[in-house]
Scaffold this motif. Structure first.
Motif, mmCIF file in Angstrom:
data_model
loop_
_atom_site.group_PDB
_atom_site.id
_atom_site.type_symbol
_atom_site.label_atom_id
_atom_site.label_comp_id
_atom_site.label_asym_id
_atom_site.label_seq_id
_atom_site.Cartn_x
_atom_site.Cartn_y
_atom_site.Cartn_z
ATOM 1 N N ASP A 120 0.865 -1.181 0.000
ATOM 2 C CA ASP A 120 0.000 0.000 0.000
ATOM 3 C C ASP A 120 0.899 1.227 0.000
ATOM 4 O OD1 ASP A 120 -2.386 1.317 -0.061
ATOM 5 O OD2 ASP A 120 -3.209 0.351 1.706
ATOM 6 N N TYR A 212 -12.691 0.683 0.404
ATOM 7 C CA TYR A 212 -11.330 1.241 0.355
ATOM 8 C C TYR A 212 -11.388 2.771 0.285
ATOM 9 C CZ TYR A 212 -9.318 -3.388 -0.456
ATOM 10 O OH TYR A 212 -8.913 -4.693 -0.324
ATOM 11 N N THR A 214 -10.871 5.043 -1.739
ATOM 12 C CA THR A 214 -10.806 5.466 -3.143
ATOM 13 C C THR A 214 -12.118 6.152 -3.491
ATOM 14 O OG1 THR A 214 -11.707 3.364 -3.949
ATOM 15 C CG2 THR A 214 -9.301 3.507 -3.737
ATOM 16 N N ASN A 219 -10.865 -1.116 -5.309
ATOM 17 C CA ASN A 219 -9.440 -1.017 -5.638
ATOM 18 C C ASN A 219 -9.213 -0.267 -6.938
ATOM 19 O OD1 ASN A 219 -9.691 -4.164 -4.484
ATOM 20 N ND2 ASN A 219 -8.084 -2.943 -3.560
ATOM 21 N N ARG A 280 -12.982 -7.811 1.629
ATOM 22 C CA ARG A 280 -11.619 -7.583 1.131
ATOM 23 C C ARG A 280 -10.802 -8.873 1.190
ATOM 24 N NH1 ARG A 280 -8.933 -2.133 3.687
ATOM 25 N NH2 ARG A 280 -10.674 -0.672 3.438
ATOM 26 N N ALA A 286 -5.022 -0.545 -1.656
ATOM 27 C CA ALA A 286 -6.122 0.243 -2.195
ATOM 28 C C ALA A 286 -5.810 0.731 -3.607
ATOM 29 C CB ALA A 286 -6.412 1.432 -1.285
#
Length: 321
Positions: A120, A212, A214, A219, A280, A286
């Motif tokens: 990450d 995540y 984002t 992802n 997950r 991420a």
């Protein structure tokens, strides 16, 4: 040049083998077919069935001028459950190869590495100078191999290039009209699985995690066309003049979320892709998006097929060939 390609019956290895043959090189493929397919080895290459661990000493000799090393297990999720499989194959197998290269006096090596070694990241896009935090045994085994290459370069004069791939997609179009594409069994990659759903071969697509940090909760990954990836291998091979170990990230520098990929698949195929949200997976970062500035600068590499729709379209055409 006379070249050895380990893992040349797999997706990326067979595509690179085809490009090497098209460029006029003599190619020997070594593959145990544990995940590859004998029929994927391009015509014109000499195929030797076998594992790197057992067969490399019998195959590699001083007549070879270089090696391209793809032989590895690549399922990050499985590696969490079966770490011994990945350490033995990816790390120990690479050591067997390096020992055989040293014994035969073969000095050039292009290594198939992975962007997963960054884990990450602190920021994106990711340069080669970013901290490495491998999140699973797959990535750790690849990073261990990278360290081995550095040691052999210093101690034994090896000229090595590690190419850290981001997500590879698409299919290679050969001059004779044939295609080489992805067909893992079991399949673990998002685009081919989504295409299997679109083709009615699967009922639905699982998205692993929608929480995540984002923009849409899923992802984000960088995708690179397999033809662009293959071109980078040939460019790397042409820049090996002396001892040393160089590392290059290969991607397009653009990230697409899992949801965005699914929308592109729906658009390209004209078919629905039912989704199911799942928890997950352990060790999934991420975001992974490449900075490929170093490869562009030092290898004169420029992606020619950066459009995700082109990658998906080529993969769809290969599936329906």
């Amino acid at each position: 040049m006379k070249l050895l390609v380990t893992g040349g019956a797999g997706y990326i290895g067979s595509c690179v083998t085809a490009l090497l043959l098209d460029a006029g090189h003599e190619v020997v493929v070594l593959d145990d077919l544990s995940t590859g397919h004998a029929e994927a080895v391009p015509a014109g290459a000499t195929f030797v069935p076998g594992r790197v661990h057992d067969a490399i000493g019998d195959v590699l000799d001083p007549s070879f001028e270089g090696v391209l090393h793809f032989a590895a297990f690549i399922a990050a999720g499985e590696s969490v459950q079966k770490p011994e499989k990945y350490w033995h194959n990816n790390a120990v197998g690479t050591l067997h190869l390096l020992d055989a290269m040293r014994a035969a006096g073969v000095k050039r090596l292009v290594f198939s590495s992975t962007a997963n070694v960054y884990g990450d990241p602190d920021s994106v896009p990711i340069p080669e100078t970013a901290a490495v935090r491998p999140p699973n045994p797959y990535a750790t085994s690849k990073l261990a191999a990278d360290h081995a290459l550095t040691g052999f370069a210093v101690a034994h004069g090896l000229s090595a290039v590690s190419l850290r791939y981001f997500n590879v997609a698409g299919a290679l179009h050969r001059p004779d009209g044939t295609m080489i594409g992805e067909r893992h069994d079991p399949e673990t990659h998002l685009i081919p699985i989504a295409l299997q759903v679109a083709a009615g071969k699967r009922e639905k697509l699982q998205i692993f995690g929608d929480d995540y940090d984002t923009f849409d909760g899923t992802n984000i990954r960088d995708y690179i066309h397999v033809a662009d990836l293959g071109a980078a291998h040939l460019l790397a091979l042409g820049t090996m003049d002396g001892a040393g170990h160089r590392i290059y990230n290969l991607g397009n520098g653009t990230g697409f979320s899992n949801r965005q990929v699914v929308e592109v698949v729906r658009s390209v195929t004209g078919h629905p892709v039912p989704l199911e949200m799942a928890p997950r997976r352990p060790g999934d970062p991420a975001q992974l998006v490449a900075s490929s500035d170093k490869a562009k600068r030092e290898l004169a590499w420029t992606p020619q097929y950066a459009d995700l729709a082109v990658m998906v379209g080529d993969a769809w055409a290969f599936m329906n060939r």
